[in-house]
Design a protein around this motif. Structure first.
Motif, PDB file in Angstrom:
ATOM      1  N   SER A  69       0.830  -1.205   0.000  1.00 21.66           N
ATOM      2  CA  SER A  69       0.000   0.000   0.000  1.00 21.66           C
ATOM      3  C   SER A  69       0.867   1.258   0.000  1.00 21.66           C
ATOM      4  O   SER A  69       0.565   2.239  -0.688  1.00 21.66           O
ATOM      5  CB  SER A  69      -0.917  -0.008   1.234  1.00 21.66           C
ATOM      6  N   LYS A  72       2.405   1.692  -3.423  1.00 25.78           N
ATOM      7  CA  LYS A  72       1.354   2.048  -4.378  1.00 25.78           C
ATOM      8  C   LYS A  72       1.058   3.541  -4.291  1.00 25.78           C
ATOM      9  O   LYS A  72       0.931   4.221  -5.320  1.00 25.78           O
ATOM     10  CB  LYS A  72       0.098   1.233  -4.091  1.00 25.78           C
ATOM     11  N   THR A  73       0.961   4.057  -3.062  1.00 24.44           N
ATOM     12  CA  THR A  73       0.721   5.489  -2.880  1.00 24.44           C
ATOM     13  C   THR A  73       1.906   6.296  -3.375  1.00 24.44           C
ATOM     14  O   THR A  73       1.747   7.356  -3.989  1.00 24.44           O
ATOM     15  CB  THR A  73       0.444   5.803  -1.402  1.00 24.44           C
ATOM     16  N   LYS A  76       1.757   6.671  -7.045  1.00 24.64           N
ATOM     17  CA  LYS A  76       0.721   7.647  -7.395  1.00 24.64           C
ATOM     18  C   LYS A  76       1.250   9.068  -7.236  1.00 24.64           C
ATOM     19  O   LYS A  76       1.006   9.942  -8.076  1.00 24.64           O
ATOM     20  CB  LYS A  76      -0.502   7.431  -6.500  1.00 24.64           C
ATOM     21  N   TYR A 190       0.678  16.772  -2.281  1.00 23.58           N
ATOM     22  CA  TYR A 190       0.884  15.807  -1.198  1.00 23.58           C
ATOM     23  C   TYR A 190       1.781  16.386  -0.097  1.00 23.58           C
ATOM     24  O   TYR A 190       2.899  16.819  -0.358  1.00 23.58           O
ATOM     25  CB  TYR A 190       1.494  14.514  -1.729  1.00 23.58           C
ATOM     26  N   GLN A 253      -3.566  16.428   0.024  1.00 25.72           N
ATOM     27  CA  GLN A 253      -3.696  15.195   0.787  1.00 25.72           C
ATOM     28  C   GLN A 253      -2.527  15.045   1.761  1.00 25.72           C
ATOM     29  O   GLN A 253      -1.378  15.321   1.411  1.00 25.72           O
ATOM     30  CB  GLN A 253      -3.754  13.995  -0.153  1.00 25.72           C
ATOM     31  N   PHE A 255      -0.310  12.489   3.958  1.00 20.82           N
ATOM     32  CA  PHE A 255       0.082  11.075   3.906  1.00 20.82           C
ATOM     33  C   PHE A 255       1.067  10.797   5.036  1.00 20.82           C
ATOM     34  O   PHE A 255       2.000  11.556   5.262  1.00 20.82           O
ATOM     35  CB  PHE A 255       0.708  10.781   2.543  1.00 20.82           C
TER      36      PHE A 255
END
Length: 397
Positions: A69, A72-73, A76, A190, A253, A255
């Motif tokens: 995960s 994967k982020t 992105k 981000y 966002q 994170f």
């Protein structure tokens, strides 16, 4: 400093402890009834421990699935950052969490973060050295925003005179608001943060001076009553702007990579020391000289709150410290009396106060944010809503 302030501080500290006649400490961690809203079950476990085991631990994983995960982020973020100078931004203080996050982002995830530092006038030399070592060692760019010292100083004196426990709200507001404003203005989507469960699963209660967000109404009301210098440039982004407008309108966002990997404090410190010559701090938040003074002197001696109880309880719950180790550590102040006396003088002089003036403020009657105009009730509703929706799993008080 004269002997008076130190002796008086000791007397006040003792009286604060005596006030808790029905004092009780958790049988599993070291959170206690200095949190006036704490509760215990039949085992003697507090609600922080039960919340950790019931709400955080079941959904907090640092295994192969979480690693997938994480990557994967990261892919992105890289994809959306193509063609830009940076694909994300990291607020770097020189402390452990943000420093280790920076290492992970660059070396493990292959990201191109812009390192962003806010200088509010209280950096320790050690923090500055750590930042320089990471920037040089990782070959990353650093942008430093220096906050107008006259405005910071005036606002911090105003908060001291307001007599509330939330003395670090000035620095926190400067740090986070400047970072988010810069990211929005430069279209950096981000924001990577070092917030994590491993060392912060036990959240300090609000009454211990941990105000839940930037409250522009509170800041301006306190400044209107006690401030003298107009706040022309001091950055204030209201908590609702950062949580709602920035996220849902501008698409920013937040994170937290450290929640998706094994993050052990002592191992992270050792790695940073070996790789970059980074130097560990005696305790959490010691990268700021004011925060160190606030948490080690002002808060425990004036208000009776020791945030180390939450910090160490987090390490107990995540298996990084034994309860007895925490009890032994908490038995004595983090910094010795002579050092704290000299820091009292330093803080007074840096804020252009006489030592006697700061002493008079220290001896003044304590107050709370409810004595001033604020959005505290709305912020509390927002925080509790996040808990109900599962967006914030730490216990909010």
């Amino acid at each position: 400093m004269e002997n008076g302030p130190s002796n008086l501080a000791d007397e006040i500290f003792t009286l604060r402890k005596m006030r808790h006649l029905n004092y009780k400490v958790c049988s599993n961690c070291i959170m206690d009834t200095t949190d006036s809203n704490i509760s215990f079950d039949v085992r003697g476990w507090c609600d922080y421990c039960n919340n950790f085991h019931n709400n955080i631990l079941p959904s907090w994983h640092t295994n192969a699935d979480s690693e997938r995960s994480l990557f994967k982020t990261a892919e992105k973020i890289k994809e959306q950052g193509k063609g830009k100078d940076f694909d994300c931004i990291i607020g770097l203080s020189g402390g452990l969490d943000s420093s280790y996050l920076t290492y992970i982002a660059k070396e493990k995830l292959g990201l191109r973060p812009l390192l962003f530092h806010v200088d509010a006038g209280w950096n320790t030399d050690q923090a500055v050295g750590n930042i320089e070592k990471l920037v040089d060692g990782l070959g990353l760019d650093l942008y430093t925003e220096v906050i107008d010292w006259e405005e910071v100083k005036d606002l911090q004196v105003a908060f001291l005179k307001a007599q509330i426990a939330h003395q670090d709200l000035v620095q926190d507001t400067a740090f986070f608001c400047t970072l988010y404003k810069f990211a929005r203005e430069n279209k950096i989507k981000y924001v990577l943060t070092g917030g994590n469960y491993s060392t912060e699963c036990c959240r300090e209660p609000e009454e211990w001076g941990a105000y839940p967000g930037a409250d522009k109404m509170l800041i301006m009301d306190i400044h209107s009553k006690f401030g003298k210098v107009p706040l022309k440039t001091f950055p204030i982004v209201d908590v609702f702007t950062s949580k709602i407008i920035y996220k849902y309108i501008f698409g920013m966002q937040v994170f937290k990579p450290l929640d998706l990997i094994p993050y052990i404090k002592k191992d992270a410190e050792a790695l940073l020391e070996q790789r970059f010559g980074w130097k560990r701090f005696q305790h959490k938040h010691h990268e700021s000289r004011f925060t160190r003074f606030f948490e080690d002197y002002w808060l425990p001696r004036k208000f009776g709150f020791d945030r180390r109880k939450a910090h160490f309880s987090s390490l107990i719950l995540t298996g990084q410290m034994t309860r007895q180790e925490a009890l032994d550590r908490i038995a004595t102040p983090e910094m010795d009396k002579h050092f704290l006396e000299r820091e009292f003088e330093f803080v007074a002089h840096k804020l252009d106060l006489k030592v006697g003036e700061l002493r008079a403020i220290f001896n003044g009657e304590n107050r709370s944010p409810s004595d001033y105009k604020s959005k505290r009730a709305l912020i509390e509703i927002g925080s509790r809503s996040m808990s109900i929706l599962g967006l914030e799993k730490r216990l909010y008080k």
